[in-house]
Design a protein around this motif. Sequence first.
Motif, short mmCIF file in Angstrom:
data_model
loop_
_atom_site.label_atom_id
_atom_site.label_comp_id
_atom_site.label_asym_id
_atom_site.label_seq_id
_atom_site.Cartn_x
_atom_site.Cartn_y
_atom_site.Cartn_z
N ARG A 110 -4.45 -2.46 -6.06
CA ARG A 110 -4.12 -1.30 -6.65
C ARG A 110 -2.65 -1.34 -7.01
N PHE A 111 -2.02 -2.14 -6.13
CA PHE A 111 -0.49 -2.45 -6.59
C PHE A 111 -0.26 -2.80 -7.95
N ALA A 112 -0.93 -3.83 -8.42
CA ALA A 112 -0.77 -4.69 -9.44
C ALA A 112 -1.25 -3.70 -10.62
N ASP A 123 0.28 -9.70 8.18
CA ASP A 123 -0.87 -9.00 8.67
C ASP A 123 -2.04 -9.66 7.94
N MET A 124 -3.01 -9.07 8.17
CA MET A 124 -4.27 -9.57 7.18
C MET A 124 -3.88 -9.14 5.77
N VAL A 125 -4.31 -10.09 5.06
CA VAL A 125 -4.04 -9.62 3.54
C VAL A 125 -5.19 -9.15 2.79
N ARG A 126 -4.94 -7.92 2.10
CA ARG A 126 -6.02 -7.03 1.87
C ARG A 126 -5.96 -7.12 0.45
N ALA A 127 -7.17 -7.68 -0.15
CA ALA A 127 -7.41 -7.82 -1.61
C ALA A 127 -7.11 -6.54 -2.42
N GLU A 128 -7.76 -5.39 -1.99
CA GLU A 128 -7.83 -4.06 -2.61
C GLU A 128 -6.69 -3.66 -2.51
N VAL A 129 -5.65 -3.71 -1.65
CA VAL A 129 -4.38 -3.08 -1.70
C VAL A 129 -3.32 -3.73 -2.94
N LEU A 130 -3.57 -5.17 -3.01
CA LEU A 130 -2.90 -6.01 -3.96
C LEU A 130 -3.46 -5.61 -5.25
N ASP A 143 0.74 -1.37 -0.07
CA ASP A 143 0.14 0.05 -0.14
C ASP A 143 0.71 1.32 -0.08
N LEU A 144 1.90 1.36 0.66
CA LEU A 144 2.86 2.60 0.92
C LEU A 144 3.54 2.64 -0.25
N ALA A 145 3.83 1.57 -1.16
CA ALA A 145 4.54 1.56 -2.30
C ALA A 145 3.64 2.27 -3.25
N THR A 146 2.41 1.96 -3.24
CA THR A 146 1.49 2.41 -4.33
C THR A 146 1.09 3.81 -4.07
N ARG A 147 0.99 4.19 -2.73
CA ARG A 147 0.38 5.57 -2.48
C ARG A 147 1.55 6.49 -2.70
N ARG A 148 2.84 6.18 -2.41
CA ARG A 148 3.97 6.93 -2.43
C ARG A 148 4.80 6.96 -3.72
#
Length: 585
Positions: A318-320, A309-316, A282-287
């Motif tokens: 966005r990164f992809a 931690d809990m794996v968050r689908a929406e974060v992955l 998430d940090l790599a995507t946002r920044r």
Amino acid sequence: MTLLPTRNSQLAFSRATFRSVPEMLDYAARGETGVTFYTARGERLAALTWCEIRDRAHVVARKLIGAGFARGDRLLITADTWPGFFDTFFGAQYAGMLPVPVSIPVGIGGKEAYLEQLRRQFAASGAVAAVGIDDLAGFLAEAAAEFPDLRLHGGVGAIDSLPEKPVDLRPLGPDDDCYIQFSSGSTRHPHGVRIQQSALMANLAGITGPAGLDVVIGDRAVSWLPLYHDMGLIGFLMAPLSSQLSIDYLTPRDFARRPMQWLNLISRNRASIAYSPSFGYDLATRRGAMQVPDDLDLSTWRVAGIGGDMVRAEVLERFAAAFEPKGFNRSAFIPSYGMAEVCLAITFCPHGTGFRTDTVDRAALGNEQRAVPAADSADAQTARRFVVCGRVLPGHQLEVRDESGTVLGDRQVGRIFVKGPSIMPGYFNEPEASHAVLSKDGWLDTGDLGYLLDGEIVVTGRAKDLIIVHGRNVWPQDIEWAIEGRRLVKTGDSAAFSVDSGEGERVVVAVVARVSGDEARAELARDVAGAVREAVVVDCEVVLVPPALGLPMTSSGKLSRARARANYLAGLYAPPPSSTKPAAA
């Protein structure tokens, strides 16, 4: 400075076939691979081959033995990402001492909390020596003042100043313990997990084998993960070492400042294996997504692991979406599940499948503890999406049980239990705490909740974090994600927990208030309460956290809801100018 090679030209590749840490370092030292340390700007600070690391460790071992430290003595190390950690950790292995890697201070104004943490870790481990980076020498000295058995403490110079005597090494062997790992969140009553050499080797075999990361010749690792945490220490020191890989390191602090350097290193050095909790992606995507270099090439990244931690689908997702134009393949994602009490890894998803999700009915999940597939028309208020975390490692067993201990079938939510050769024998010098989680026949109660789906585990949360309101189960992650999904606060700036008022549990949500003025703060609180009411249909009390204080984190960088609750009860969080506390029924 020449880049350390990715492949050994002469040494035969051997994947986790060793019996101890000294044995696998001795083997890797016969090759040319090693580790490189980088700055936040991507500049190389230092590079050491495994041979140089082994030789430096031998020097440290002879100094420790010559100073009179006994076999089995504990050596506490503040585990920053620097060459000195490698010297002392591996030096202890060759001296027959047990390293105790611990975190460095995190956050602003945390000196007293960190000193208290060190004191508790000294007491729990019975350490007789403590070393770390020079900047922390004063902390170590202050905390050590209450422990007369601590015979040596300070920066790296504390060991450097010892004479190197011509003594025989006494390396830890297959039947010995390896080190003591303090589990996440255990700052008040720290539990030191006993990591045995044999358990570590079993876990490394699973991690590097076909059911895990399937490490192959030519793999190269890049990591920013802290070495005081099991995912950093085992996943990105021990596992690459056990397969003679080269590793490129950023410190966690430098990753937080410039997360794109993590991806830049993968691109520049043609790395193939890197791991992160969801918040790192998430940090790599946002920044990073707004400043992607033109020459960034992530096409060599074949294992993009997620865990911790809990794996968050929406974060992955966005990164992809952000990095697929630069060669990233979303099928490289490998969700996993693990914990320090099992060394590190318990389950992995199969290669090449990316991350897969299961969407279930929220009401059945909360009221009946069943993961009933949601209707196609379901929305976020009536359905919950989880990421599947894979199958248990070979030679291990996993069961989901209800409160009576009955083993549950597919789609029935319960506590996750595991058994196998990677399980700890217990917490260091804590028989009661060990007995509370380990059965006589070797089953470990992980403290996590989840359900099985065609032989794979789906983790739904921590049992101790579960909120029960009017007999209904509410996961704190649901509350936090609803708030963050509305863009009311930044990711990681909310914590949900419950407080027993004597008449049942009351939901409290602490949010970091990065706004000024009474009107803006009151509006933030109202919006948070409204988002929670809409998403999970519960009323909550909203309290505001000063940005300078922030929310408490564990040593591995995860939100500590237990400490947030303690801070709330201690009066550290303020009510908003216009109270949002629900009226009494």
